[in-house]
Design an enzyme around this catalytic site. Structure first.
Site, PDB file in Angstrom:
ATOM      1  N   CYS A  42      42.973  -3.839 -15.060  1.00  0.00           N
ATOM      2  CA  CYS A  42      44.043  -4.473 -15.002  1.00  0.00           C
ATOM      3  C   CYS A  42      44.209  -5.748 -16.219  1.00  0.00           C
ATOM      4  CB  CYS A  42      45.338  -5.066 -14.148  1.00  0.00           C
ATOM      5  SG  CYS A  42      46.769  -6.108 -14.308  1.00  0.00           S
ATOM      6  N   TRP A  43      45.128  -5.913 -17.338  1.00  0.00           N
ATOM      7  CA  TRP A  43      45.468  -7.017 -18.392  1.00  0.00           C
ATOM      8  C   TRP A  43      45.991  -8.297 -17.761  1.00  0.00           C
ATOM      9  CZ3 TRP A  43      46.138  -5.248 -24.410  1.00  0.00           C
ATOM     10  CH2 TRP A  43      45.353  -4.061 -24.319  1.00  0.00           C
TER      11      TRP A  43
END
Ligand code: SF4
Ligand code: SF4
Length: 148
Positions: A42-43
């Site tokens: 996940c960014w």
């Protein structure tokens, strides 16, 4: 802080799937609800959190640096022009704050090709292209007073 989906709120619309730059929001084929297939990738951009019309996505800190297991909820309220942030700690404490959303009309941001080419001097500058004009700041970027 990776995201997770409350499946009881999700209606499977797929907006989070479309917007996720890491392509990790998927729709479960059996339950027709979204889920984060790989939280480690996940960014933490929160695009999905803001895009979800059902307010079904929260973000949660990793246990090593958020031992209180807090969750973060971002609620986009277009009518008000704000994003409301709610941090909820496991011990019950809450922190709430509101920030304005960008209101630039769609299509009014000029393409880089329409902007003047930076001079040789500007290319050596620490500032990004067209700063500070692009930030609507007069007199240069702010700096810490008294910094050494
Ligand atoms: Fe994808 Fe960003 Fe949501 Fe993470 S926070 S799941 S990278 S859209
Ligand atoms: Fe579910 Fe929200 Fe994703 Fe739509 S945007 S699929 S409601 S989590």
């Amino acid at each position: 802080m990776p995201t997770f989906v409350y499946m009881t709120r999700c209606d499977g619309c797929g907006h989070c799937v479309d917007v996720c730059p890491s392509d990790i929001m998927h729709i479960d084929k059996t339950y027709r609800r979204a889920y984060n297939i790989e939280p480690n990738m996940c960014w933490e951009c929160y695009s999905c959190v803001k895009a979800c019309p059902q307010n079904a996505i929260d973000a949660r800190g990793y246990a090593d640096f958020a031992p209180l297991g807090h969750s973060v909820r971002a609620l986009r309220e277009e009518e008000k022009g704000t994003i409301s942030w709610k941090l909820k700690f496991r011990d019950g404490r809450e922190k709430n704050f509101v920030s304005p959303i960008r209101t630039t009309p769609w299509g009014t941001i000029p393409s880089p090709t329409n902007l003047e080419k930076p001079s040789a001097e500007a290319m050596q500058s620490q500032e990004l292209a067209h700063e500070p004009d692009a930030l609507n700041i007069e007199g240069g970027l702010p700096s810490l007073k008294g910094a050494v």
